[in-house]
Design an enzyme around this catalytic site. Structure first.
Site, mmCIF file in Angstrom:
data_model
loop_
_atom_site.group_PDB
_atom_site.id
_atom_site.type_symbol
_atom_site.label_atom_id
_atom_site.label_comp_id
_atom_site.label_asym_id
_atom_site.label_seq_id
_atom_site.Cartn_x
_atom_site.Cartn_y
_atom_site.Cartn_z
ATOM 1 N N ASP A 91 0.858 -1.184 0.000
ATOM 2 C CA ASP A 91 0.000 0.000 0.000
ATOM 3 C C ASP A 91 0.902 1.244 0.000
ATOM 4 O O ASP A 91 1.704 1.421 0.919
ATOM 5 C CB ASP A 91 -0.847 -0.062 1.280
ATOM 6 C CG ASP A 91 -1.787 1.115 1.429
ATOM 7 O OD1 ASP A 91 -1.610 2.131 0.728
ATOM 8 O OD2 ASP A 91 -2.705 1.017 2.271
ATOM 9 N N ASP A 116 -1.055 5.993 -11.347
ATOM 10 C CA ASP A 116 -2.395 5.924 -11.953
ATOM 11 C C ASP A 116 -3.387 5.425 -10.902
ATOM 12 O O ASP A 116 -4.408 4.830 -11.212
ATOM 13 C CB ASP A 116 -2.327 4.957 -13.147
ATOM 14 C CG ASP A 116 -3.585 4.959 -13.984
ATOM 15 O OD1 ASP A 116 -4.315 5.965 -13.968
ATOM 16 O OD2 ASP A 116 -3.848 3.940 -14.665
ATOM 17 N N LYS A 156 -2.584 10.621 -11.595
ATOM 18 C CA LYS A 156 -4.023 10.789 -11.843
ATOM 19 C C LYS A 156 -4.600 11.740 -10.798
ATOM 20 O O LYS A 156 -4.259 11.646 -9.616
ATOM 21 C CB LYS A 156 -4.700 9.423 -11.732
ATOM 22 C CG LYS A 156 -6.138 9.447 -12.244
ATOM 23 C CD LYS A 156 -6.971 8.313 -11.728
ATOM 24 C CE LYS A 156 -6.604 6.922 -12.100
ATOM 25 N NZ LYS A 156 -7.187 6.413 -13.340
HETATM 26 N N1 SAM Z 1 -1.914 1.893 -14.426
HETATM 27 C C1 SAM Z 1 -2.478 0.578 -14.257
HETATM 28 C C2 SAM Z 1 -2.319 -0.161 -15.546
HETATM 29 O O1 SAM Z 1 -2.015 0.477 -16.535
HETATM 30 O O2 SAM Z 1 -2.486 -1.377 -15.571
HETATM 31 C C3 SAM Z 1 -3.929 0.647 -13.829
HETATM 32 C C4 SAM Z 1 -4.077 1.133 -12.412
HETATM 33 S S1 SAM Z 1 -5.686 0.904 -11.787
HETATM 34 C C5 SAM Z 1 -6.575 2.175 -12.570
HETATM 35 C C6 SAM Z 1 -5.571 1.536 -10.157
HETATM 36 C C7 SAM Z 1 -4.732 0.672 -9.229
HETATM 37 O O3 SAM Z 1 -4.512 1.425 -8.036
HETATM 38 C C8 SAM Z 1 -5.395 -0.622 -8.797
HETATM 39 O O4 SAM Z 1 -4.657 -1.722 -9.265
HETATM 40 C C9 SAM Z 1 -5.352 -0.565 -7.253
HETATM 41 O O5 SAM Z 1 -5.030 -1.802 -6.654
HETATM 42 C C10 SAM Z 1 -4.248 0.452 -7.033
HETATM 43 N N2 SAM Z 1 -4.279 1.091 -5.721
HETATM 44 C C11 SAM Z 1 -5.313 1.758 -5.148
HETATM 45 N N3 SAM Z 1 -4.962 2.184 -3.917
HETATM 46 C C12 SAM Z 1 -3.670 1.793 -3.708
HETATM 47 C C13 SAM Z 1 -2.758 1.933 -2.639
HETATM 48 N N4 SAM Z 1 -3.106 2.575 -1.520
HETATM 49 N N5 SAM Z 1 -1.519 1.415 -2.754
HETATM 50 C C14 SAM Z 1 -1.164 0.728 -3.884
HETATM 51 N N6 SAM Z 1 -1.990 0.566 -4.942
HETATM 52 C C15 SAM Z 1 -3.226 1.086 -4.858
#
Ligand code: SAM
Length: 305
Positions: A91, A116, A156
């Protein structure tokens, strides 16, 4: 929904599969690069919130680093391996994950940090925007530890009410901040990307992971900056504007007259949270919602009691 209906509804989803990208998001990074030449001279990059990994795929193909580890990818979720990409599962808002990432760049900083990240949206706009801002600031905090001077940070953002506060915080660290909306990002979504170039922290700034940048005692009035502190950043759209519109549906048969052929996803998700529900459904053991109108009316036979 049929297998092909998503292909029809979302042309970038279909193109991603046809071009071997793990997610349609790949086009967003490619279109941002078209506009800002993000990858020029980049050999080391960090991809925060990377799963399922299409941005990492783009980075590992486009940047000039050698060998494993020139791209470090981090996500809460497990990600299938990618050549040249070192993966950390964690995380990004947690100190332990941030430390693990930073360790990797000690002595050899990164040229580019991308994020992202998106929280699981609740539909409550204020909550979603706040969560998104927290994710962005966690990413910025990590970037201040790993970026080389002059480096670039792309993240983002949700263009919500408090976005000017975020712009102001980003401008403290970067000489240029632009809000960019790639063609492949749906117009109907408040998502955009802050493209921050020229990492140049204020004199005397010492990165400190224990001090988050956003004030945790969240105050919507405080977060509305006025006067000279209100920063309005340029807004650009990027990607070929005559190319596919991400809000439109397109016919499945191709423009050259050839017939549509289904392409399976490049990388199916690894242990997604809905997997258990799918297995139960296949076995017919998924509990159905019981609505009052579905309940049989039971009449009590008073004579036998
Ligand atoms: N850029 C990626 C791709 O091209 O495949 C897509 C990313 S997706 C829109 C958003 C990601 O943010 C998800 O896989 C989610 O698990 C991750 N995410 C959300 N909160 C997070 C956190 N606190 N720490 C790490 N990852 C996180």
């Amino acid at each position: 929904m049929g297998r092909t209906s998503k292909d029809k509804r979302d042309v970038y989803y279909r193109l991603a599969k046809e071009n071997g990208w793990r997610a349609r998001s790949a086009f967003k990074l490619l279109q941002l690069d078209e506009e800002f030449q993000l990858f020029q001279g980049v050999t080391r990059a960090v991809d925060l919130c990377a799963a399922p990994g299409s941005w990492s795929q783009v980075l590992s193909q486009k940047i000039g680093g050698q060998g494993s580890g020139h791209v470090v990818a981090v996500d809460l979720q497990a990600m299938a391996p990618l050549p040249g990409v070192l993966q950390i599962q964690g995380d990004i808002t947690q100190l332990s994950t941030a430390k693990e990432i930073i360790q990797h760049f000690e002595g050899c900083p990164a040229d580019l940090v991308v994020c992202d990240g998106a929280p699981d949206v609740t539909g409550l706009h204020d909550v979603d925007e706040y969560m998104q801002a927290q994710l962005l600031l966690a990413a910025l905090n990590i970037a201040t530890h790993v970026l080389k001077p002059g480096g670039c940070f792309v993240a983002k953002i949700f263009r919500g009410r408090d976005v000017t506060l975020i712009y102001s915080q980003l401008r403290v660290f970067f000489s240029s901040v632009v809000c960019a909306k790639p063609r492949s990002s749906r117009n109907s979504s408040i998502e955009a990307f802050a493209v921050c170039r020229g990492y140049d922290p204020p004199a005397g700034f010492l990165p400190d992971l224990t001090k988050p940048l956003l004030d945790h005692s969240y105050d919507p009035d405080f977060n509305q900056l006025d006067g000279p502190t209100r920063i309005i950043v340029p807004f650009v759209t990027c990607g070929d504007l005559s190319s596919y519109d991400s809000d439109r549906s397109y016919p499945l048969d191709l423009e050259d007259g050839s017939e549509y052929k289904y392409t399976p996803p490049t990388q199916p998700p690894i242990s997604p949270p809905y997997q258990e529900a799918c297995t139960l459904k296949k076995k017919g053991r998924l509990a159905k919602e019981i609505r009052p109108q579905d309940c049989p009316i039971t009449t009590v036979d008073t004579m036998t009691q």
